[in-house]
Each structure stands twice: as C-alpha cells, then as structure tokens.
Design a protein around this motif. Structure first.
Motif, PDB file in Angstrom:
ATOM      1  N   GLU A 142       8.393 -15.790  -7.078  1.00  0.00           N
ATOM      2  CA  GLU A 142       7.626 -16.858  -6.462  1.00  0.00           C
ATOM      3  C   GLU A 142       6.151 -16.502  -6.363  1.00  0.00           C
ATOM      4  OE1 GLU A 142       8.148 -17.757  -2.360  1.00  0.00           O
ATOM      5  OE2 GLU A 142       8.012 -15.667  -1.715  1.00  0.00           O
ATOM      6  N   SER A 143       5.328 -17.536  -6.147  1.00  0.00           N
ATOM      7  CA  SER A 143       3.907 -17.363  -5.858  1.00  0.00           C
ATOM      8  C   SER A 143       3.512 -18.400  -4.812  1.00  0.00           C
ATOM      9  CB  SER A 143       3.070 -17.511  -7.129  1.00  0.00           C
ATOM     10  OG  SER A 143       1.697 -17.246  -6.876  1.00  0.00           O
ATOM     11  N   VAL A 144       2.286 -18.258  -4.299  1.00  0.00           N
ATOM     12  CA  VAL A 144       1.773 -19.205  -3.307  1.00  0.00           C
ATOM     13  C   VAL A 144       0.318 -19.520  -3.616  1.00  0.00           C
ATOM     14  CG1 VAL A 144       3.330 -18.408  -1.476  1.00  0.00           C
ATOM     15  CG2 VAL A 144       1.059 -17.385  -1.703  1.00  0.00           C
ATOM     16  N   THR A 145      -0.178 -20.628  -3.074  1.00  0.00           N
ATOM     17  CA  THR A 145      -1.574 -21.006  -3.251  1.00  0.00           C
ATOM     18  C   THR A 145      -2.441 -20.338  -2.176  1.00  0.00           C
ATOM     19  OG1 THR A 145      -1.368 -22.945  -1.832  1.00  0.00           O
ATOM     20  CG2 THR A 145      -0.882 -23.238  -4.188  1.00  0.00           C
ATOM     21  N   SER A 146      -3.750 -20.490  -2.320  1.00  0.00           N
ATOM     22  CA  SER A 146      -4.679 -19.868  -1.367  1.00  0.00           C
ATOM     23  C   SER A 146      -4.580 -20.488   0.019  1.00  0.00           C
ATOM     24  CB  SER A 146      -6.119 -19.993  -1.874  1.00  0.00           C
ATOM     25  OG  SER A 146      -6.552 -21.338  -1.849  1.00  0.00           O
ATOM     26  N   GLY A 147      -4.014 -21.710   0.121  1.00  0.00           N
ATOM     27  CA  GLY A 147      -3.891 -22.368   1.408  1.00  0.00           C
ATOM     28  C   GLY A 147      -2.655 -22.001   2.194  1.00  0.00           C
ATOM     29  N   HIS A 148      -1.795 -21.162   1.620  1.00  0.00           N
ATOM     30  CA  HIS A 148      -0.637 -20.654   2.365  1.00  0.00           C
ATOM     31  C   HIS A 148      -1.149 -19.801   3.529  1.00  0.00           C
ATOM     32  CE1 HIS A 148       2.814 -18.125   3.352  1.00  0.00           C
ATOM     33  NE2 HIS A 148       3.575 -19.032   2.770  1.00  0.00           N
ATOM     34  N   PRO A 149      -0.582 -19.913   4.725  1.00  0.00           N
ATOM     35  CA  PRO A 149      -1.156 -19.211   5.882  1.00  0.00           C
ATOM     36  C   PRO A 149      -1.240 -17.694   5.737  1.00  0.00           C
ATOM     37  CG  PRO A 149       0.961 -20.246   6.418  1.00  0.00           C
ATOM     38  CD  PRO A 149       0.533 -20.802   5.114  1.00  0.00           C
ATOM     39  N   ASP A 150      -0.274 -17.071   5.073  1.00  0.00           N
ATOM     40  CA  ASP A 150      -0.387 -15.630   4.852  1.00  0.00           C
ATOM     41  C   ASP A 150      -1.550 -15.309   3.928  1.00  0.00           C
ATOM     42  OD1 ASP A 150       1.811 -15.029   6.465  1.00  0.00           O
ATOM     43  OD2 ASP A 150       3.221 -15.208   4.793  1.00  0.00           O
ATOM     44  N   LYS A 151      -1.751 -16.133   2.898  1.00  0.00           N
ATOM     45  CA  LYS A 151      -2.846 -15.881   1.962  1.00  0.00           C
ATOM     46  C   LYS A 151      -4.211 -16.184   2.578  1.00  0.00           C
ATOM     47  CE  LYS A 151      -1.386 -13.733  -1.331  1.00  0.00           C
ATOM     48  NZ  LYS A 151      -1.920 -12.378  -1.428  1.00  0.00           N
ATOM     49  N   ILE A 152      -4.253 -17.128   3.527  1.00  0.00           N
ATOM     50  CA  ILE A 152      -5.491 -17.331   4.282  1.00  0.00           C
ATOM     51  C   ILE A 152      -5.906 -16.007   4.930  1.00  0.00           C
ATOM     52  CG2 ILE A 152      -6.513 -18.450   6.300  1.00  0.00           C
ATOM     53  CD1 ILE A 152      -4.636 -20.836   5.746  1.00  0.00           C
ATOM     54  N   CYS A 153      -4.936 -15.350   5.551  1.00  0.00           N
ATOM     55  CA  CYS A 153      -5.218 -14.095   6.264  1.00  0.00           C
ATOM     56  C   CYS A 153      -5.573 -12.967   5.297  1.00  0.00           C
ATOM     57  CB  CYS A 153      -4.034 -13.720   7.137  1.00  0.00           C
ATOM     58  SG  CYS A 153      -3.749 -14.917   8.465  1.00  0.00           S
ATOM     59  N   ASP A 154      -4.901 -12.922   4.142  1.00  0.00           N
ATOM     60  CA  ASP A 154      -5.264 -11.930   3.125  1.00  0.00           C
ATOM     61  C   ASP A 154      -6.711 -12.125   2.683  1.00  0.00           C
ATOM     62  OD1 ASP A 154      -2.788 -10.702   3.108  1.00  0.00           O
ATOM     63  OD2 ASP A 154      -2.065 -11.737   1.315  1.00  0.00           O
ATOM     64  N   LEU A 155      -7.115 -13.377   2.484  1.00  0.00           N
ATOM     65  CA  LEU A 155      -8.472 -13.634   2.001  1.00  0.00           C
ATOM     66  C   LEU A 155      -9.508 -13.341   3.076  1.00  0.00           C
ATOM     67  CD1 LEU A 155     -10.167 -14.462  -0.382  1.00  0.00           C
ATOM     68  CD2 LEU A 155      -9.903 -16.852   0.299  1.00  0.00           C
ATOM     69  N   ILE A 156      -9.204 -13.628   4.326  1.00  0.00           N
ATOM     70  CA  ILE A 156     -10.110 -13.227   5.407  1.00  0.00           C
ATOM     71  C   ILE A 156     -10.303 -11.720   5.396  1.00  0.00           C
ATOM     72  CG2 ILE A 156     -10.337 -13.042   7.916  1.00  0.00           C
ATOM     73  CD1 ILE A 156      -8.948 -15.788   8.108  1.00  0.00           C
ATOM     74  N   ALA A 157      -9.201 -10.976   5.277  1.00  0.00           N
ATOM     75  CA  ALA A 157      -9.269  -9.511   5.291  1.00  0.00           C
ATOM     76  C   ALA A 157     -10.063  -8.972   4.107  1.00  0.00           C
ATOM     77  CB  ALA A 157      -7.852  -8.932   5.289  1.00  0.00           C
ATOM     78  N   ASP A 158      -9.807  -9.498   2.916  1.00  0.00           N
ATOM     79  CA  ASP A 158     -10.526  -9.000   1.738  1.00  0.00           C
ATOM     80  C   ASP A 158     -11.980  -9.453   1.731  1.00  0.00           C
ATOM     81  OD1 ASP A 158      -8.594  -7.403   0.564  1.00  0.00           O
ATOM     82  OD2 ASP A 158      -7.668  -9.062  -0.522  1.00  0.00           O
ATOM     83  N   SER A 159     -12.282 -10.597   2.317  1.00  0.00           N
ATOM     84  CA  SER A 159     -13.674 -11.043   2.434  1.00  0.00           C
ATOM     85  C   SER A 159     -14.450 -10.131   3.376  1.00  0.00           C
ATOM     86  CB  SER A 159     -13.731 -12.490   2.921  1.00  0.00           C
ATOM     87  OG  SER A 159     -13.130 -13.366   1.994  1.00  0.00           O
ATOM     88  N   ILE A 160     -13.804  -9.705   4.448  1.00  0.00           N
ATOM     89  CA  ILE A 160     -14.427  -8.747   5.368  1.00  0.00           C
ATOM     90  C   ILE A 160     -14.653  -7.414   4.665  1.00  0.00           C
ATOM     91  CG2 ILE A 160     -13.973  -7.351   7.438  1.00  0.00           C
ATOM     92  CD1 ILE A 160     -12.564  -9.900   8.579  1.00  0.00           C
ATOM     93  N   LEU A 161     -13.658  -6.956   3.902  1.00  0.00           N
ATOM     94  CA  LEU A 161     -13.802  -5.708   3.151  1.00  0.00           C
ATOM     95  C   LEU A 161     -14.957  -5.788   2.169  1.00  0.00           C
ATOM     96  CD1 LEU A 161     -12.880  -2.909   2.187  1.00  0.00           C
ATOM     97  CD2 LEU A 161     -11.214  -4.062   0.710  1.00  0.00           C
TER      98      LEU A 161
END
Length: 365
Positions: free
Chosen positions: A9-28
């Motif tokens: 499976e895969s998910v889009t960027s709007g999936h709530p877990d992926k929102i959090c992944d992108l926040i974390a990587d944007s901070i990094l």
C-alpha cells in the motif's frame, strides 16, 4: 509455491501520518539549511485542529516550528486554522557525548535493511512501486480538481506471481477523500480514467482483476479530522511495502547521524548497485549498529540464490567496495544537507534523483 499473491500500500501527502512526517522532515531541512551538523529528532502528532511538535534538537539553527507546521498543512491543501503545542528540548548530553566527536558514531543502536530487485526499472518490488505511482497520480488529479477530491487518500495493489514471476494484477484499491457533491459513480469513473489508466500497464490487467474504489462508501471527512496522525507510523510504506524486512526505527525527523536513516539509505544504495551491476537479481542486506560506535557490528548479505556468487562471496565484494562507517555513509551520500522533504512522500527508495539511488561501478578485483 507455484502461484501466490503479494500486496503493498501507499498513501498521499494528506494522510494524517504523512502530514506529521512532512512536518518533521521540513523542520529537519530548516535546521540543516542553517547548521549542517544539526542533531535533530523533532516529531509531530496531529488531531483535529491541534498539532503537537516535540522532541530533541541539538543545533544552532533558529527554527520557526509553529510556522513550518502550519505551512505544511496549507501547502498540502488543508485550509483550516491549526494550533501548535511545542515541546522541544536540547539533545541529551549523554547522547551528544556518545555521538559528537571527531569520528562520527551511530546515534543509537539498531538494525537496518536494504533491498533491491530487477523486477522494475526503479529496482523496487512491483506492488509498492505501483502503489506509490497510483498515490502520486491521485494527488496530481486531486490538485487538478480541488473542488472534487480532498488531500487524504490511500492506494493498495495486489499482484499475482507464478513460479516467482510477476504475471498480473489481482486487485487495486483506491480510497480518496472527496466533496459531498461528488457521487460514487462519478468518483469511480474519475479514478479509473484519470488515475488508474494513467499508471497501470494494461497488459497486467485482465477480466478477473478487481477494482475497489472507495469501498467504504462516503469519505468526506479526512486528514486530522477523520483520524489522528504521528510521525513514523508509515515505515512499511516508506520502505519496501512489506516485501523485505523493515528496521527498528522510522526515517522522518532524524538527522543522518541516526543510522535508522543513513544506514538504511546506504544499505539500499549497496543492494541497488549489486543488482544494477548484474551481480544478483535480488538482494537484501541487514546491518546493525551500537550507539557511539562508528562501524556496524554485523553485516548480512542475502541474494536469495539469484547470484552466480554465494552470499559469503557477495559479502566480500560488498566489504571491498563499500564503507559502512557512519562518517563515510554521510559523506559518500552527502547527507548533511536539506534533502529530506524530497523523501517524505511516495517512498524513500526508487526515486532516481536521490543520492542512494545513483549508480556505482563495483570492482570484482
């Protein structure tokens, strides 16, 4: 087994877990832009209109955590107002003393896996490769039709093998957030015509292939309003779709001294190049590290009988051509730079522009 099925499976960027992944990587990435030696492990959790940003940061960088988190939501396509709760401490002095010396050392213990196969041009297993392409295309179509589709979505692909060879697609599942005004019939036609038909090779589809589009029916409420999300909960999506083992930690939020990330990337680099150099049709490597130690404490190579070399010989070739010390992995792949938001969505592997996906000629002498 003569015939079997495998699903990823895969998910889009709007999936709530992926929102959090992108926040974390944007901070990094924000930290590494200012301070390439930043030691970061700042994560996020989201529910409804509240974002909790928390973790450890050892950096001289000045970071607008709240602004980054809100911008991520806006860029994804969520217009709501969000509140940010912040709890970020300095990195533990004990961890810092174990890691921050002249010879780079592992920021934690752990196991990491790399994998590659010649099943696709990206050297990824077909099911996860196809699921990612469907999810990425779903996001593209959503942005073209923002009044019809919402940011949250998931894809799933089941493929059939006979005697180890991919023969057909058994099932495709796509679930997407949508507007109240869009009927299920129009939604299914939109996804079939603009998503599936754009991605899937028709030769792999037959009369028995099943398509489940929004099988639960209505999916109007999505993102953090439909479910909670947390950094690091999509590690199977991020890696090989379950086709190969996963390590003990996630990737997003972690700077390259965390071998959960850098060693997993390097292990993929090694496997990809063993296959790309024709030394095996399929390859898996397991690494393990101890905190404060610069080199792995174990390396295991498995070619699943697809190489003219036995696994002991392959390991010798790997040891001759690749250096698994933390310092070398970071330097060879040039990991102390803000590249991590490029990894967040649609898999950390198989993207041709990432450094661990580049070709390296392997010497056999």
């Amino acid at each position: 087994m003569a015939k079997y099925y495998f699903t990823s499976e895969s998910v889009t960027s709007g999936h709530p877990d992926k929102i959090c992944d992108l926040i974390a990587d944007s901070i990094l990435d924000a930290a590494l832009t200012q301070d390439p030696k930043a030691h970061m492990a700042v994560e996020a959790t989201i529910k409804d209109d509240t974002i909790f940003v928390y973790g450890e940061a050892g950096t001289s960088a000045k970071i607008d955590y709240e602004g980054i988190a809100k911008k991520v939501l806006k860029d994804i396509g969520y217009p709501e107002e969000y509140h940010v709760i912040l709890k970020v401490n300095k990195q533990s002095a004990e961890i810092n003393s174990a890691v921050a010396h002249e010879e780079y050392s592992a920021g934690d213990q752990g196991i990491m896996f790399g994998f590659a196969s010649d099943e696709t041009k990206s050297y990824m297993p077909f099911a996860i490769d196809c699921a990612h392409m469907l999810a990425k295309r779903l996001e593209q179509v959503r942005r073209q039709h923002p009044t019809l589709l919402g940011p949250d979505g998931k894809t799933q692909v089941t493929v059939e093998y006979e005697d180890g060879k991919l023969t057909r697609i058994e099932t495709i599942v796509i679930s997407t957030q949508h507007s109240k005004s869009l009927t299920q019939e129009k939604l299914k036609n939109l996804i079939q015509e603009q998503v599936i038909a754009h991605v899937v090779n028709p030769e792999l589809i037959d009369k028995d292939t099943k398509f489940f589009i929004n099988p639960s029916g209505s999916f109007v409420i999505g993102g953090s309003w439909g479910d909670s999300g947390t950094t690091g909960r999509k590690i199977v999506v991020d890696t090989y779709g379950g086709y190969a083992p996963i390590g003990g930690g996630c990737f997003s939020s972690k700077d390259p001294t965390k071998v959960d990330r850098s060693a997993a990337y390097y292990a993929r680099y090694v496997c990809r190049n063993l296959v790309a150099n024709g030394l095996a049709k399929k390859c898996q490597i397991e690494l393990s590290y101890a905190i404060g130690k610069p080199k792995p404490i174990s390396i295991n190579v498995n070619s699943f009988g697809t190489s003219r070399y036995n696994d002991e010989e392959l390991e010798a070739i790997v040891q001759k051509n690749f250096d698994f010390s933390v310092k070398n992995m970071i330097q060879e792949l040039d990991l102390e730079r803000p590249i991590y938001t490029q990894t967040t969505n649609y898999g950390h592997f198989g993207k041709p522009y990432l450094p661990w996906e580049q070709f390296k000629k392997i010497s056999l002498k």
